[in-house]
Scaffold this motif. Structure first.
Motif, short mmCIF file in Angstrom:
data_model
loop_
_atom_site.label_atom_id
_atom_site.label_comp_id
_atom_site.label_asym_id
_atom_site.label_seq_id
_atom_site.Cartn_x
_atom_site.Cartn_y
_atom_site.Cartn_z
N HIS A 44 2.18 -8.51 10.23
CA HIS A 44 3.61 -8.19 10.10
C HIS A 44 3.87 -6.69 10.21
O HIS A 44 4.84 -6.27 10.84
CB HIS A 44 4.15 -8.69 8.76
CG HIS A 44 4.33 -10.17 8.69
ND1 HIS A 44 5.56 -10.77 8.62
CD2 HIS A 44 3.42 -11.18 8.68
CE1 HIS A 44 5.41 -12.09 8.57
NE2 HIS A 44 4.12 -12.36 8.61
N GLU A 45 3.04 -5.90 9.55
CA GLU A 45 3.29 -4.45 9.48
C GLU A 45 2.53 -3.66 10.52
O GLU A 45 2.68 -2.44 10.63
CB GLU A 45 2.95 -3.95 8.07
CG GLU A 45 3.79 -4.62 6.99
CD GLU A 45 3.31 -4.30 5.58
OE1 GLU A 45 2.33 -3.50 5.44
OE2 GLU A 45 3.88 -4.85 4.62
N ARG A 95 -0.40 -9.89 5.94
CA ARG A 95 0.91 -9.27 6.12
C ARG A 95 0.78 -7.84 6.64
O ARG A 95 1.51 -7.43 7.54
CB ARG A 95 1.68 -9.27 4.80
CG ARG A 95 3.07 -8.63 4.91
CD ARG A 95 3.88 -8.84 3.66
NE ARG A 95 5.22 -8.29 3.81
CZ ARG A 95 6.22 -8.53 2.98
NH1 ARG A 95 6.04 -9.31 1.93
NH2 ARG A 95 7.41 -7.99 3.18
N ALA A 96 -0.15 -7.08 6.08
CA ALA A 96 -0.33 -5.69 6.52
C ALA A 96 -0.73 -5.62 7.99
O ALA A 96 -0.24 -4.76 8.74
CB ALA A 96 -1.39 -5.00 5.65
N ARG A 128 -0.50 -2.73 10.71
CA ARG A 128 -1.49 -1.77 10.23
C ARG A 128 -2.83 -2.07 10.89
O ARG A 128 -3.14 -3.21 11.24
CB ARG A 128 -1.65 -1.88 8.72
CG ARG A 128 -0.35 -1.73 7.92
CD ARG A 128 0.07 -0.29 7.82
NE ARG A 128 -0.89 0.50 7.06
CZ ARG A 128 -0.84 0.63 5.73
NH1 ARG A 128 0.11 0.01 5.03
NH2 ARG A 128 -1.72 1.38 5.10
#
Length: 425
Positions: free
Chosen positions: A390-391, A386-387, A393
């Motif tokens: 999606h994010e 997710r990091a 990072r």
């Protein structure tokens, strides 16, 4: 822009508007007026602080009458009123519209919301015809979903005082392309979590496909990294001709299936009937439905993270089998020994890559994700996914945040692990 399509390889083992418009008005009482540089918003209203001149106002009135016809058609579609759906169209348009109506009803359409993009324009080479660009928001099965969207052209002719639909053009927006329900007759079956569609010729496959899709959906639901799985998994099983046409066709030669983003955070899955065997279908479905569950609504655009996106889907696809029994180990071994630079960020295969190269890349991604799961557990691996995906990072930041370890060391650990599994140097 993130890519809309996430392909899955074919295995050789068991599966393998501001709009600038030039408009000549020939109807609505304003013949022969040339309007240049018309600017407005997505529904054809004037820009703030500007008033319509007579020609523009006439164009908007015509567009409003066309959209009113489309609204009537939408209401008929949702009500199951085929005569009402066809009533806005000229006779020549009705066969194609009949097929579309039947396909959408079979898909359990619950939302059909057409909106005009700008105002009508004349059609080159077709005197008396008008074109209105339309975007439709739609849902299947679930009545309150966040709608997917499709852009299409509609063509019209004035019959007396009434605009009549002459044709609905296929959507050609890249990279998604034409939807199956636009161009094909469909046979459809639905379950609790999945909706499966194919052509009438392959109708007999539907019961088995649905049972396997329902089982795969139960697994994929666990990998919805945002915590909310798809409301339904929509799966299209494509025959040879449909594989070349649905969603634009033209997939890499090694693709056995893919997930395509269709807006509203939804993905639809397409399987290649020519490549699927009964023994390989389960893992392919788990793989593709995991993309639908795990990917952000806008997809992802960083090819350097291909290994992570495909590695997760492959991890779910193998459904817990031991790493040393992974079917693609021989291909991983050949890749590891055959010139791979040892970098996970260089794994994404080209469209024309050889089967062994593709299979090895998927396997490396799988083994890297498998190592992260073995070391940190599924939930922390999903937090990492997710990091990164999606994010957006960096891998360094995500690894430090989620795992508490530097990515450079973890990368090398993943590579050492997979080399040990396949016996590479």
């Amino acid at each position: 822009m993130a890519p809309a399509v996430v392909p899955r390889r074919r295995r050789r083992w068991p599966l393998w508007t501001a709009l600038a418009l030039v408009l000549t008005l020939v109807a609505c009482g304003v013949p022969g007026v040339l309007l240049l540089g018309l600017v407005g918003d997505a529904v054809g209203r004037p820009a703030a602080g500007r008033e319509d001149d007579p020609a523009t106002a006439a164009a908007r009135r015509l567009g409003a009458r066309m959209t009113a016809q489309l609204d009537r058609q939408a209401a008929a579609l949702l009500a199951g009123d085929r005569p009402g759906f066809l009533a806005v169209a000229e006779p020549a348009a009705r066969p194609a519209l009949t097929r579309r109506y039947a396909a959408l009803r079979a898909l359990r359409v619950t939302v059909w919301r057409p909106e005009a993009d700008g105002v009508p324009t004349t059609v080159d080479g077709r005197p008396g015809e008008w074109r209105l660009a339309v975007t439709v928001g739609y849902c299947f099965v679930v009545p309150d979903c966040t709608a997917s969207t499709v852009a299409m052209g509609t063509r019209w002719r004035m019959v007396g005082e009434e605009p009549r639909l002459v044709a609905v053009e296929e959507s050609r927006a890249t990279p998604v392309g034409v939807r199956p329900w636009e161009v094909s007759e469909l046979a459809v079956t639905a379950g609790k979590r999945a909706l499966v569609a194919t052509t009438p010729a392959l109708r007999a496959k539907l019961p088995g496909l649905l049972a396997q899709a329902e089982a795969a959906a139960t697994v994929a639901d666990r990998y919805a990294v945002t915590g909310t799985p798809p409301d339904r998994y929509v799966i299209f099983y494509a025959g040879q001709a449909e594989w070349q046409r649905w969603y634009g066709g033209g997939r890499a030669k090694w693709t056995a299936g893919y997930a395509v983003g269709v807006g509203g955070g939804h993905y639809e899955v397409v399987l290649n009937a020519q490549s699927v065997t009964p023994s390989g279908l389960d893992d392919l479905l788990r793989h593709e439905l995991t993309h639908a569950a795990s990917l952000p609504g806008r997809g992802y655009s960083d090819r350097s993270n291909w290994w992570l996106v495909e590695g997760l889907a492959e991890y779910v696809g193998v459904d817990g089998q031991p790493a040393d029994r992974y079917e693609g180990l021989a291909e991983v071994r050949r890749l590891v020994r055959g010139g791979w630079d040892g970098r996970l960020d260089s794994l994404a295969p080209a469209d024309d890559a050889a089967d062994d190269r593709v299979g090895g890349a998927y396997g490396v991604g799988y083994l890297a994700v498998r190592h992260l799961v073995d070391r940190y557990g599924e939930q922390r691996m999903l937090d990492f996914f997710r990091a990164v995906v999606h994010e957006h990072r960096s891998l360094d930041d995500a690894a430090d945040q989620v795992f508490g370890d530097p990515w450079s060391a973890l990368h090398d650990d993943c590579v050492d692990y997979l080399r040990a599994i396949v016996g590479g140097s």
